[in-house]
Design a protein around this motif. Structure first.
Motif, PDB file in Angstrom:
ATOM      1  N   THR A 131       0.848  -1.187   0.000  1.00 38.10           N
ATOM      2  CA  THR A 131       0.000   0.000   0.000  1.00 38.10           C
ATOM      3  C   THR A 131       0.887   1.243   0.000  1.00 38.10           C
ATOM      4  O   THR A 131       1.646   1.468   0.950  1.00 38.10           O
ATOM      5  CB  THR A 131      -0.925   0.021   1.233  1.00 38.10           C
ATOM      6  N   SER A 132       0.778   2.031  -1.063  1.00 34.53           N
ATOM      7  CA  SER A 132       1.595   3.241  -1.181  1.00 34.53           C
ATOM      8  C   SER A 132       0.929   4.403  -0.463  1.00 34.53           C
ATOM      9  O   SER A 132      -0.269   4.400  -0.190  1.00 34.53           O
ATOM     10  CB  SER A 132       1.804   3.597  -2.662  1.00 34.53           C
ATOM     11  N   ASP A 158       0.260   7.205  -1.680  1.00 35.66           N
ATOM     12  CA  ASP A 158      -0.684   7.913  -2.549  1.00 35.66           C
ATOM     13  C   ASP A 158      -2.010   7.174  -2.694  1.00 35.66           C
ATOM     14  O   ASP A 158      -2.870   7.577  -3.486  1.00 35.66           O
ATOM     15  CB  ASP A 158      -0.064   8.138  -3.935  1.00 35.66           C
ATOM     16  N   THR A 207      -2.382   3.940  -3.630  1.00 36.97           N
ATOM     17  CA  THR A 207      -2.322   2.842  -4.593  1.00 36.97           C
ATOM     18  C   THR A 207      -2.068   1.529  -3.867  1.00 36.97           C
ATOM     19  O   THR A 207      -1.181   1.452  -2.995  1.00 36.97           O
ATOM     20  CB  THR A 207      -1.198   3.076  -5.622  1.00 36.97           C
ATOM     21  N   ASN A 250      -1.042  -2.312  -4.613  1.00 40.82           N
ATOM     22  CA  ASN A 250      -0.528  -3.300  -5.556  1.00 40.82           C
ATOM     23  C   ASN A 250      -0.250  -4.595  -4.820  1.00 40.82           C
ATOM     24  O   ASN A 250      -0.095  -4.605  -3.593  1.00 40.82           O
ATOM     25  CB  ASN A 250       0.762  -2.813  -6.227  1.00 40.82           C
ATOM     26  N   ARG A 291     -10.858  -2.413  -0.219  1.00 46.09           N
ATOM     27  CA  ARG A 291      -9.784  -1.433  -0.432  1.00 46.09           C
ATOM     28  C   ARG A 291      -9.544  -0.554   0.796  1.00 46.09           C
ATOM     29  O   ARG A 291      -8.405  -0.239   1.150  1.00 46.09           O
ATOM     30  CB  ARG A 291     -10.102  -0.563  -1.647  1.00 46.09           C
TER      31      ARG A 291
END
Length: 499
Positions: free
Chosen positions: A293-294, A296, A298, A300, A375
């Motif tokens: 988890t970035s 920003d 995002t 992935n 999410r």
């Protein structure tokens, strides 16, 4: 005059539809169920067994990145040419479908004391199951009944009680083990389980647990009176209203004293006595997915390949098959046998490679759907943010079968920024309030725990008052639901929380 009966043979044509799993599909099912560590062992065993299956050298590997961008294999597995299946191989594959053990429950440090989780990974549980299995072995059960009985034992909580509804067990037996059963059949086997030692194992509630123990006691007037109290005055009993009980049953003080002594001999947690010998260990968990988890926002993820190498079909074997096939008429018997052997090994190697690729694709699309659905949890790490999510939700989102989603979710783990979780952690049932809005059961339990923790212990809230407090927190929950969740979380009634 007697008329003789004439026999006439009639030939009828009947169309019957049967569903058979291809050998390729059964191999895929088997690989889907394996966690990473087991798949590593299986791949190594396949390499040792099949000389036509080889590994890529490190510099020859075409692609070592198996992230969420992995594409679907071009080949359709139903169209792959299969060699004639041997009976023993088919039997073995059928036996392996859906036969993995129950996924161990994994807990993260942050979830200690929250809802149903604590900071512990349960490891060796041999002593508990050995004691239960010894008693199962004394029953005359069919293999099917034995499987159902084992599933019931695996569904018991730490107290030794079965808090899962019977209809849920019927559904899970169908989804996970392809066993079509009925509530009546499961109920009958559960009654057998309730005859096991220690007394009270397999009860569906505290009331049933105590009654089972009382009915095994030597008959006496005190036992009969205690049984009557538990059976007909359980609510007053749990709230310690002995004056109301004595008035309703016309008991004197001596009777009440004897009954209370009898109650103290009962064990509300029969599984705890077995649990003391149940080994606990911090078993090493190998994640199948790495979720990143970035900052920003995002999210992935990638598949963890572990020690699984890149695989290919041996060129020497394929060249041998091609060379033999160019001159089929001029082959000797030995050459034909060599061709059959080489072709069998090449087909088996290619099938295994295809199944590995399809497994990667299936795991990828399933994990992508789970991340899309949950999410907010992957961004914030708050368990209360988990949305209600069922197997059929992910099946519909991915276009895969529910049984496939069940296999992918079983004994698989995801390493996240917030800890390592079993995939089944992300599947949670929902609680529908009076306003029709569905809320995650975990969110309701966490809110309930926070409210209980913050209450004035000199005057703790009863269940009806907890309902009102939950409404203030924006959650509409029925009183009976509060009572059920409170019992599941081990939160005592208000009078026992009072300090």
């Amino acid at each position: 005059m007697k008329k003789g009966l004439s026999q006439v043979e009639v030939q009828q044509q009947q169309q019957q539809q049967q569903q058979r799993l291809s050998a390729q599909h059964m191999l895929l099912v088997k690989l889907l169920e394996m966690p990473l560590a087991e798949l590593e062992e299986n791949t190594q065993a396949e390499l040792d067994d099949n000389p036509a299956l080889e590994t890529f050298a490190a510099d020859d590997a075409l692609n070592d990145d198996h992230s969420a961008t992995l594409e679907t294999p071009d080949d359709s597995f139903d169209s792959v040419q299969e060699r004639e299946e041997r009976a023993d191989a088919l039997d073995m594959a059928l036996e392996n479908i859906g036969r993995d053990d129950e996924m161990p429950t994994t807990y993260t440090p942050d979830s200690y004391g929250q809802a149903d989780y604590e900071e512990m990974v349960y490891g060796d549980t041999t002593s508990f199951y050995d004691k239960i299995n010894e008693q199962i072995g004394e029953l005359e059960l069919t293999p099917r009944e034995h499987d159902i009985m084992e599933y019931l034992v695996g569904s018991l909580d730490d107290d030794g009680l079965l808090r899962k509804p019977i209809d849920d067990i019927v559904d899970e037996l169908q989804i996970r083990y392809y066993i079509e059963s009925s509530e009546q059949e499961v109920e009958r086997l559960l009654l057998m389980l309730q005859t096991f030692d220690p007394a009270g194992i397999g009860a569906r509630s505290l009331q049933e647990c105590l009654l089972i123990q009382l009915r095994r006691r030597e008959d006496s007037s005190v036992v009969r009176l205690t049984e009557k109290v538990i059976e007909h005055h359980f609510d007053d009993f749990t709230h310690n209203r002995w004056q109301r009980i004595s008035q309703a049953m016309h008991l004197d003080d001596d009777d009440v004293s004897l009954i209370r002594q009898e109650v103290h001999r009962l064990n509300p947690k029969p599984g705890a006595s077995l649990g003391e010998t149940q080994g606990r260990s911090t078993a090493q968990i190998t994640p199948d997915f790495i979720v990143d988890t970035s900052d920003d926002g995002t999210v992935n993820f990638s598949l963890n390949r572990g020690q699984i190498p890149e695989l290919k079909v041996s060129p020497s074997f394929t060249e041998m098959v091609e060379a033999f096939q160019q001159n089929p008429k001029g082959m000797s018997r030995q050459e034909k046998e060599a061709l059959l052997y080489a072709k069998e090994k090449v087909d088996k190697a290619q099938s295994y490679i295809n199944a590995i690729r399809q497994r990667q694709h299936t795991l990828t699309v399933t994990m992508k759907a789970i991340i899309d659905w949950q999410r907010r949890f992957f961004l914030e790490g708050d368990e209360a943010d988990l949305r209600p999510m069922k197997l059929k939700d992910i099946a519909q989102k991915t276009g895969l079968d529910i049984s496939t989603i069940s296999r992918v979710s079983n004994v698989k783990y995801a390493q996240t920024k917030w800890g390592t979780f079993p995939l089944r952690f992300f599947f949670t049932s929902g609680n529908t309030g009076e306003d029709g809005e569905e809320t995650s059961v975990r969110k309701v339990k966490l809110a309930l725990k926070d409210i209980v923790d913050s209450e004035d212990k000199r005057s703790p809230w009863n269940d009806e008052e907890l309902v009102e407090q939950m409404k203030k927190a924006g959650l509409t929950v029925a009183r009976r639901t509060i009572s059920k969740y409170r019992q599941q979380m081990g939160i005592p009634v208000a009078r026992l929380r009072k300090k």
